[in-house]
Design an enzyme around this catalytic site. Structure first.
Site, mmCIF file in Angstrom:
data_model
loop_
_atom_site.group_PDB
_atom_site.id
_atom_site.type_symbol
_atom_site.label_atom_id
_atom_site.label_comp_id
_atom_site.label_asym_id
_atom_site.label_seq_id
_atom_site.Cartn_x
_atom_site.Cartn_y
_atom_site.Cartn_z
ATOM 1 C CG HIS A 58 -2.098 0.908 1.013
ATOM 2 N ND1 HIS A 58 -2.046 2.268 1.227
ATOM 3 C CD2 HIS A 58 -3.342 0.631 0.548
ATOM 4 C CE1 HIS A 58 -3.224 2.786 0.915
ATOM 5 N NE2 HIS A 58 -4.015 1.834 0.499
ATOM 6 C CG ASP A 70 -8.334 -4.861 -2.983
ATOM 7 O OD1 ASP A 70 -9.556 -4.729 -2.914
ATOM 8 O OD2 ASP A 70 -7.574 -3.974 -3.403
HETATM 9 N N1 CMC Z 1 4.123 -7.695 -4.351
HETATM 10 C C1 CMC Z 1 5.476 -7.661 -4.369
HETATM 11 N N2 CMC Z 1 6.204 -6.566 -4.076
HETATM 12 C C2 CMC Z 1 5.536 -5.468 -3.737
HETATM 13 C C3 CMC Z 1 4.139 -5.436 -3.684
HETATM 14 C C4 CMC Z 1 3.426 -6.608 -4.002
HETATM 15 N N3 CMC Z 1 2.103 -6.642 -3.972
HETATM 16 N N4 CMC Z 1 3.741 -4.207 -3.316
HETATM 17 C C5 CMC Z 1 4.845 -3.476 -3.136
HETATM 18 N N5 CMC Z 1 5.944 -4.229 -3.382
HETATM 19 C C6 CMC Z 1 7.336 -3.803 -3.282
HETATM 20 C C7 CMC Z 1 7.765 -3.226 -4.624
HETATM 21 O O1 CMC Z 1 8.444 -4.192 -5.358
HETATM 22 C C8 CMC Z 1 8.656 -2.072 -4.232
HETATM 23 O O2 CMC Z 1 9.957 -2.546 -4.088
HETATM 24 P P1 CMC Z 1 11.198 -1.620 -4.559
HETATM 25 O O3 CMC Z 1 11.148 -0.423 -3.665
HETATM 26 O O4 CMC Z 1 12.365 -2.509 -4.329
HETATM 27 O O5 CMC Z 1 10.952 -1.312 -5.988
HETATM 28 C C9 CMC Z 1 8.171 -1.649 -2.846
HETATM 29 O O6 CMC Z 1 7.421 -2.755 -2.330
HETATM 30 C C10 CMC Z 1 7.261 -0.437 -2.909
HETATM 31 O O7 CMC Z 1 6.244 -0.676 -3.894
HETATM 32 P P2 CMC Z 1 5.712 0.415 -4.907
HETATM 33 O O8 CMC Z 1 5.101 -0.258 -6.079
HETATM 34 O O9 CMC Z 1 6.768 1.437 -5.172
HETATM 35 O O10 CMC Z 1 4.592 1.085 -4.035
HETATM 36 P P3 CMC Z 1 3.416 1.990 -4.575
HETATM 37 O O11 CMC Z 1 3.022 2.810 -3.438
HETATM 38 O O12 CMC Z 1 3.818 2.694 -5.820
HETATM 39 O O13 CMC Z 1 2.277 0.940 -4.986
HETATM 40 C C11 CMC Z 1 0.558 -0.668 -4.741
HETATM 41 C C12 CMC Z 1 1.280 0.523 -4.116
HETATM 42 C C13 CMC Z 1 -0.688 -0.948 -3.932
HETATM 43 C C14 CMC Z 1 0.142 -0.323 -6.179
HETATM 44 C C15 CMC Z 1 1.506 -1.887 -4.731
HETATM 45 O O14 CMC Z 1 1.778 -2.253 -3.411
HETATM 46 C C16 CMC Z 1 0.952 -3.074 -5.508
HETATM 47 O O15 CMC Z 1 1.172 -3.174 -6.723
HETATM 48 N N6 CMC Z 1 0.201 -4.002 -4.846
HETATM 49 C C17 CMC Z 1 -0.460 -5.087 -5.531
HETATM 50 C C18 CMC Z 1 -1.829 -4.646 -6.041
HETATM 51 C C19 CMC Z 1 -2.810 -4.422 -4.921
HETATM 52 O O16 CMC Z 1 -2.950 -5.263 -4.049
HETATM 53 N N7 CMC Z 1 -3.526 -3.295 -4.979
HETATM 54 C C20 CMC Z 1 -4.554 -2.945 -3.997
HETATM 55 C C21 CMC Z 1 -4.173 -1.701 -3.265
HETATM 56 S S1 CMC Z 1 -5.079 -1.382 -1.761
HETATM 57 C C22 CMC Z 1 -6.739 -1.234 -2.054
HETATM 58 C C23 CMC Z 1 -7.164 -0.673 -3.333
HETATM 59 O O17 CMC Z 1 -6.775 0.405 -3.726
HETATM 60 O O18 CMC Z 1 -7.924 -1.378 -3.985
#
Ligand code: CMC
Length: 380
Positions: A261, A317
């Protein structure tokens, strides 16, 4: 001049709000000052929608009046169902419900006004109708008849009734209510932001909500709950979870759906509540497979992320997927169910945006070529 770039708008505050606050360090979420844990435990979805729209919880008379305002709005105009019938059976339900919102705008002769009274009128209509057209779409694409709403029922009970064609049990209604309360509002998430940005042009409510639905569909946002269940089904057993997580993380940009998140640095409080609900449902139903696989996925993610020096915890989720599964809801309807609830939060944001508007117009820093010489097409 060097500009600071905020990729993904991380850390950017676009305005002040009184709707909700997320404390990402402590894992807390409040709606207008009330802790989500208490609301999930004690409030109905209608009480929460009222709270989001009217600043405070309703008393009994206010809640009755709110329900009386909602009830006549449950009925959806027939052209929406005709549009659903014209869609291929494999249509992603989010395309269907986004189209429904857009069509409702076309059918409303008073769609344009963004004064308080008109925004409120449309808000009531959409809050009631999201449940109806979402349930109707699920039935139409399965070749079933549409079930008319029962104006006596709550949004949660009505949704389950219109989906399944029989009155839901009080226990199923309560689980649905808790899920709706937990999904109602979450600050400047992608869909609420898109809705506010669209409204900031002073376009109409239907257009802003259509845009919000479009944003919710994505797998990084509301679409993640479908992704979670797809993954669990593909994995198939508790024993296979470990390999799946390790393989997924080994892929470039590999993401395990339902984890991570932008704002929470600890577990999303909504995930903790839904985890309890999932545990309870698993015990009640004797069908513990999805819950046990989810627990194993959480354990393996903790282990793998610790190796990488990261904390990537379950979000809303993650456990909602197994909750919906145990309620018998169709997998591709999970994201639309998110929208059935989130329309309450989106509308709260539109009230706030229209009441004190400034068009949203951020910048991009140009990083392309300069000073090119134009050559006529024959010479290129
Ligand atoms: N699986 C594996 N690694 C992850 C995940 C994940 N689900 N989420 C974050 N990371 C890692 C990512 O690889 C990154 O590592 P690094 O800094 O080495 O590149 C680090 O954690 C930070 O992630 P980010 O993508 O830079 O974080 P963000 O704030 O841009 O993205 C997010 C947030 C929710 C899009 C992301 O965590 C994600 O893709 N999650 C999976 C999809 C998901 O479950 N979405 C639902 C979000 S919550 C409720 C909603 O909105 O519906």
């Amino acid at each position: 001049m060097e500009q600071t770039i905020y990729r993904g708008l991380e850390g950017v505050h676009i305005d002040t709000t009184t709707i909700s606050r997320i404390d990402g360090q402590r894992g807390e979420l409040i709606y207008r000052g009330y802790d989500i844990r208490e609301l999930a435990d004690k409030a109905s979805f209608e009480e929460v929608a009222y709270l989001l729209w009217h600043d405070d919880l309703p008393d009994r008379a206010q809640l009755d009046a709110f329900h009386a305002e909602l009830a006549p709005n449950f009925t959806v105009p027939e052209p929406v169902f005709e549009a659903f019938r014209s869609m291929p059976a494999a249509t992603h339900p989010m395309h269907a419900i986004r189209t429904a919102v857009s069509l409702l705008g076309a059918l409303d002769p008073e769609a344009e006004g963004v004064d308080d009274a008109n925004v409120h009128r449309i808000g009531l209509k959409l809050l009631a109708q999201f449940a109806t057209f979402t349930a109707a779409y699920a039935r139409i694409r399965d070749g079933k008849d549409v079930i008319a709403p029962d104006p006596e029922l709550s949004v949660a009970a009505n949704f389950l009734y219109m989906l399944n064609g029989e009155p839901p049990t009080p226990a199923a209604t309560r689980v649905m209510d808790v899920a709706l309360v937990l999904h109602a509002e979450h600050g400047s998430n992608a869909s609420a932001f898109v809705g506010r940005a669209t409204a900031s042009t002073l376009t109409d409510v239907y257009s802003a909500i259509t845009a919000a639905v479009a944003a919710l569909k994505g797998p990084l946002h509301g679409g993640a709950n479908i992704g979670v269940m797809q993954a669990l089904e593909e994995i198939g057993s508790v024993e296979a979870v470990d390999g799946y997580v390790v393989d997924t993380l080994a892929r470039p940009n590999g993401r395990v759906m339902g984890f991570g998140h932008r704002v929470y640095k600890v577990v999303d409080p909504r995930a903790l509540i839904l985890k309890d609900v999932a545990k309870h449902l698993a015990e009640e139903s004797g069908d513990s497979k999805w819950f046990e696989m989810s627990l194993e996925m959480e354990r393996v993610m903790d282990r793998e992320m610790a190796k990488r020096g990261k904390q990537v915890k379950p979000n809303v989720d993650f456990f909602s997927a197994s909750v919906y599964r145990m309620l018998g809801l169709p997998r591709d309807m999970y994201t639309p169910i998110f929208a059935v609830s989130r329309i309450s939060g989106w509308m709260a944001h539109l009230y706030e945006q229209y009441a004190n508007n400034r068009i949203m117009r951020p910048r991009l820093t140009y990083d392309g070529p300069l000073g090119r010489t134009f050559r006529p097409i024959e010479q290129r």
